[in-house]
Design an enzyme around this catalytic site. Structure first.
Site, PDB file in Angstrom:
ATOM      1  N   ASP A 107      -1.150   4.863   1.920  1.00 55.32           N
ATOM      2  CA  ASP A 107      -1.719   5.861   2.633  1.00 55.32           C
ATOM      3  C   ASP A 107      -2.013   7.141   2.176  1.00 55.32           C
ATOM      4  OD1 ASP A 107       0.677   6.569   2.650  1.00 55.32           O
ATOM      5  OD2 ASP A 107       0.696   5.995   4.562  1.00 55.32           O
ATOM      6  N   HIS A 109       0.904  -2.911  -2.584  1.00 59.52           N
ATOM      7  CA  HIS A 109      -0.246  -2.266  -1.509  1.00 59.52           C
ATOM      8  C   HIS A 109      -0.463  -0.345  -1.378  1.00 59.52           C
ATOM      9  CE1 HIS A 109      -1.211  -2.642   3.177  1.00 59.52           C
ATOM     10  NE2 HIS A 109      -0.239  -1.384   2.990  1.00 59.52           N
ATOM     11  N   ASP A 147       3.765 -11.130  -5.341  1.00 60.00           N
ATOM     12  CA  ASP A 147       3.096  -9.809  -5.554  1.00 60.00           C
ATOM     13  C   ASP A 147       1.819 -10.316  -4.883  1.00 60.00           C
ATOM     14  OD1 ASP A 147       1.972  -7.797  -6.820  1.00 60.00           O
ATOM     15  OD2 ASP A 147       1.234  -8.624  -8.787  1.00 60.00           O
ATOM     16  N   GLU A 180       4.858  -2.152  -1.066  1.00 58.77           N
ATOM     17  CA  GLU A 180       4.197  -1.232  -1.217  1.00 58.77           C
ATOM     18  C   GLU A 180       4.829  -0.425  -2.158  1.00 58.77           C
ATOM     19  OE1 GLU A 180       2.352   1.861   2.130  1.00 58.77           O
ATOM     20  OE2 GLU A 180       4.306   0.507   2.620  1.00 58.77           O
TER      21      GLU A 180
END
Length: 887
Positions: free
Chosen positions: A131, A448, A486, A495
């Site tokens: 993020d 991720h 994956d 992540e």
């Protein structure tokens, strides 16, 4: 003469012996004294090559040549792994990036307005994970652990040619921490709202959401994050003393002030914005001791050592015992274990700190009191599903540090070191697959991570494959049975995060020191740009004897790096020979538009001979890879000749390849940025220009939207929710069954887990659109205990902020179910059209993070690693059961 020579030789030998002995003492003092009470003053007076405080580029160090490497003796190329694990932090950088030193071309400037809401410059630092929030608690922990690695294994970083790189990465974070500390008792601990951030999926360079700044001060303190930052800066003051004395002093000044702030307030009351993401579960006393130990090592001031020890009885004990805790790991939340180890070395005796660290490492290796951490069948020491590799590799780093300790137990040291090697090798691929992106055999390719994925459509599904390689990133890791997927949507296993790599770097430095391995002297993250980033798609909307109407869509799918374009235009070229032959001219042609997303259309302009063009100018319209409505703009325009005149598009340059009913990418409709050709070719040009190698400015204008939704999560105990009145009167409308399907995938297959992570996909196979605000999904499970529960939507194609979660107790518990989570949609989710689907990825946990037993849950399917039809989750539309079977 012989006697004199003999005596002379004896004198010489005696002198040499004294010199050797004295040198040995100095060497011992340097190596081990520094690991007890030294402040590194004697080491700090030396310089590293020609690096001084006068180095250029804002104090950042130049790239160094990789020295000749000794033969490797290990199972893996630890030098390459170390090189790439450090590089990962460059991929995480926020702020203004210097193109002259940037080692990758898919990252650009981002977060340049950070801090403006508070009137302060808070640019810089690292994005947390996949993020774009800057959470200072895990960030400062990561910087501290990287600094500790340099403190222990400086020679390994130098020999591998990575010394300057790791110092530069640590400095990048520490520069940001210093910005976050503008006043003695004020510290900005976060930039960005986690919920709003997670509601959008795209590259950092074009973030559209507001990024608020959050601070703690004396009236609303945050001792945990402030003390952790103090520790990071104290370590930085030690390791930078050699190369930049002034910077070292600056770091130490802030470290001292931050420690005093944290220590005198002893409260986390003001640390609220990170709740639900990085709560301080272990409290602040471990961070206070951790910071105090490093300040002692940086200053040799024994008052810091006294302070560190004074809090030892507040670090925590194993439940219902007086044994200091040992069944967890060094991590962003709990630095007790690193503190054990540092104090054991400083005290250098067989006291309680040595016992504590050995108890901890025994539990991770051979076992303690008949108990041992879980090991997967293939050998990973597995603590928890969230970042399982992070815990194992960080503990392995501590095991390495213990093994270097002169006063440590020699047999234990051997055991611990072998454990460390096994965990490093597991991460690097001993099971047949690597867990480090861009390294080894069968590495992760779909982590991720928003920016590495490079979506232009605010979607994890587009593009289907990642556009960039996130070199060096350690993914979360497998479950307790070695299962790993994956998958970009599997944030549990796949992540990445700054804290995941932090202890891993130190572990790799030790492995490199022991076994060698050659870093790649040509390594960088510069990628070939394999596709057009900015282009036009066009087709024929309508045509007649005297007109042509074109539908054109300007696309910005930039990713090297992603960027906002505000000055795009394109030209549609026509040949007016038939108009001229009819006795008319270009001035007789009319240009009009029936649909226009922010463009200005010119009259017909002359190019050369009978070739003219219409310019469609989108200046002032922001087009950026940030979502369906952001990355493309459509213009429908008509070119008309006078009545009675034939307009023949077949001889028009830009008409080539166009047809009715569809749009295609056309190189014959060139695109310009601020007047510079960036895609396509003009009439008569020998070759086309493409946005792959255009001269577009890398500066990224700030994206602002009119309003941004804030994702919400429910944080209430199940008992606070009334059982819906319609729970026992749900209408069974089997007539629509089959038209709407609910698929389920399990994001966490562990039988025992502190969070449940279902994923849902609703597919509309019918002929009518479905209003998503009428849709409910129910997941049934056993709660096990009375703790209140938290709900999070981590991602949804309907928008995170449009997803709701409510818990309720079943009025009559069933086998495998006494509680239900009901997932719904807000009005902003829109409709689900026929043939379409919507995905929802959620997780929920108990407030106290105690475990669930998923194995007896009605809706749990451990084998559903990908979306599958599963009738033990139910779907309702307007209170009608349309899919699944209730318990």
């Amino acid at each position: 003469m012989r006697l004199v020579n003999s005596l002379g030789r004896r004198k010489i030998l005696l002198i040499l012996a004294v010199i050797v002995a004295f040198s040995t003492v100095l060497l011992f003092a340097k190596l081990w004294g520094r690991k007890t009470s030294s402040t590194l003053d004697e080491v700090g007076s030396k310089t590293h090559g020609d690096l001084t405080a006068e180095n250029k580029n804002g104090g950042y160090l130049p790239e160094e040549e990789i020295p000749d490497q000794p033969p490797a003796t290990g199972a893996f190329n630890y030098g390459e792994a170390l090189q790439k694990a450090i590089f990962f932090y460059e991929c995480q950088r926020s702020g203004k990036l210097d193109p002259s030193t940037l080692r990758l071309n898919w990252r650009g400037d981002s977060g340049l307005d950070d801090g403006k809401d508070a009137g302060i410059d808070l640019t810089g630092g690292w994005y947390d994970a996949g993020d774009h929030v800057k959470f200072n608690l895990p960030m400062s922990y990561s910087a501290a652990m990287l600094g500790w690695a340099v403190y222990e294994y400086e020679d390994a970083f130098k020999q591998s040619g990575q010394y300057n790189h790791i110092l530069n990465n640590i400095k990048w974070a520490c520069d940001y921490f210093i910005k976050c500390h503008p006043e003695k008792d004020v510290y900005y601990y976060q930039v960005g709202d986690g919920h709003a951030d997670h509601a959008w999926w795209g590259p950092a360079e074009v973030m559209p959401m507001e990024r608020p700044s959050y601070k703690v001060d004396r009236s609303s303190p945050g001792s945990t994050v402030v003390a952790e930052t103090s520790a990071a800066l104290a370590i930085a003051s030690i390791i930078f003393k050699k190369v930049d004395g002034e910077y070292s002093k600056e770091c130490l000044k802030h470290a001292k002030e931050l420690f005093e702030f944290a220590d005198t307030t002893k409260s986390d009351d003001g640390y609220t914005a990170a709740n639900g993401f990085y709560n301080s579960w272990s409290g602040f006393y471990d961070e206070l001791s951790w910071a105090a130990v490093w300040l002692y090592l940086a200053t040799n001031d024994s008052s810091y050592l006294d302070k560190a020890e004074s809090y030892s009885d507040k670090w925590g004990y194993e439940p219902q015992t007086n044994i200091p805790k040992y069944k967890w790991a060094q991590c962003w939340d709990d630095v007790t274990y690193g503190t054990y180890l540092l104090l054991a070395r400083i005290k250098n005796d067989n006291g309680k700190y040595k016992e504590a660290i050995e108890r901890h490492l025994d539990w991770w290796t051979t076992g303690y009191n008949g108990e041992r951490i879980t090991y997967t069948p293939k050998g990973l020491a597995w603590l928890d599903q969230w970042g399982s590799l992070r815990y194992a590799t960080t503990t392995a780093f501590l095991a390495c540090v213990y093994s270097d300790w002169e006063n440590g137990d020699k047999e234990k040291a051997k055991t611990y070191l072998e454990f460390a090697r096994s965990q490093a090798d597991y991460a690097l691929g001993s099971t047949g697959r690597s867990f480090v992106v861009g390294f080894g055999e069968n590495p992760p390719k779909r982590p991720h991570h928003r920016t590495a994925h490079g979506s232009w459509a605010d979607s994890q599904m587009e593009p289907p494959e990642h556009r960039h390689v996130l070199y060096g990133a350690l993914v979360g890791g497998p479950d307790s049975t070695d299962n790993y997927t994956d998958d970009i949507s599997n944030y549990t296993c796949n992540e990445v995060a700054c804290d995941y790599n932090a202890g891993f770097v130190g572990l790799l430095a030790k492995m490199y020191k022991l076994y060698g391995g050659s870093p790649d002297p040509k390594f960088n993250g510069i990628e070939e740009v394999p596709e057009d980033e900015i282009f036009v798609e066009a087709g024929v909307n309508a045509s007649g004897n005297n007109f042509i109407e074109i539908k054109a869509i300007v696309n910005n799918k930039s990713g090297w790096p992603a960027r906002v374009c505000e000055n795009l235009s394109f030209r549609y070229f026509i040949n007016i020979e038939e108009i001229v032959n009819a006795g008319k001219s270009a001035s007789d042609l009319q240009v009009s538009s029936s649909y226009n997303q922010g463009a200005k259309l010119s009259d017909v302009k002359h190019y050369k001979d009978n070739i003219y063009y219409v310019e469609v100018d989108l200046s002032g319209t922001k087009i950026y890879p940030g979502g369906q409505s952001a990355y493309k703009k459509e213009v429908q325009f008509r070119i008309s000749a006078p009545e009675g005149t034939v307009f023949n598009p077949e001889n028009d340059y830009s008409y080539q390849g166009l047809s009715a009913g569809t749009v295609v990418k056309s190189e014959y409709i060139p695109v310009y940025d601020a007047g510079v050709l960036v895609f396509g070719r003009e009439p008569g040009s020998a070759s086309k220009s493409t946005s792959k190698d255009n001269g577009l400015s890398k500066a990224t204008p700030t994206v602002k939207t009119e309003s941004q939704p804030t994702a919400k999560h429910t944080q209430n105990p199940a008992s606070d929710f009334k059982t819906p009145a319609n729970q026992n009167s749900v209408k069974k409308d089997q007539g629509i069954k089959g038209e709407v399907v609910l698929q389920y995938a399990n994001g966490n297959a562990g039988a025992t887990s502190n969070s449940i992570n279902p994923r849902f996909k609703i597919i509309n196979n019918g002929t009518k659109a479905i209003n998503l605000s009428d849709v409910k999904i129910r997941y049934y499970y056993t709660k096990e205990g009375g703790a209140s529960q938290n709900f999070w939507c981590d991602w949804s194609s309907a928008g995170n902020s449009n997803v709701t979660g409510n818990f309720f107790n079943l009025s009559s518990p069933k086998e495998g179910a006494d509680t239900c989570l009901e997932v719904g949609f807000g009005s902003g989710a829109g409709t689900l059209d026929p043939g379409g689907s919507v995905e929802v990825q959620i997780r929920f946990s108990k407030e106290d993070w105690s475990n669930y037993n998923q194995s007896n849950d009605y809706s749990f399917n451990p084998s559903a690693s990908d979306y599958t039809d599963w009738n033990r989750v139910t779907l309702y539309i307007s209170n009608k059961l349309v899919y699944g079977k209730e318990p």
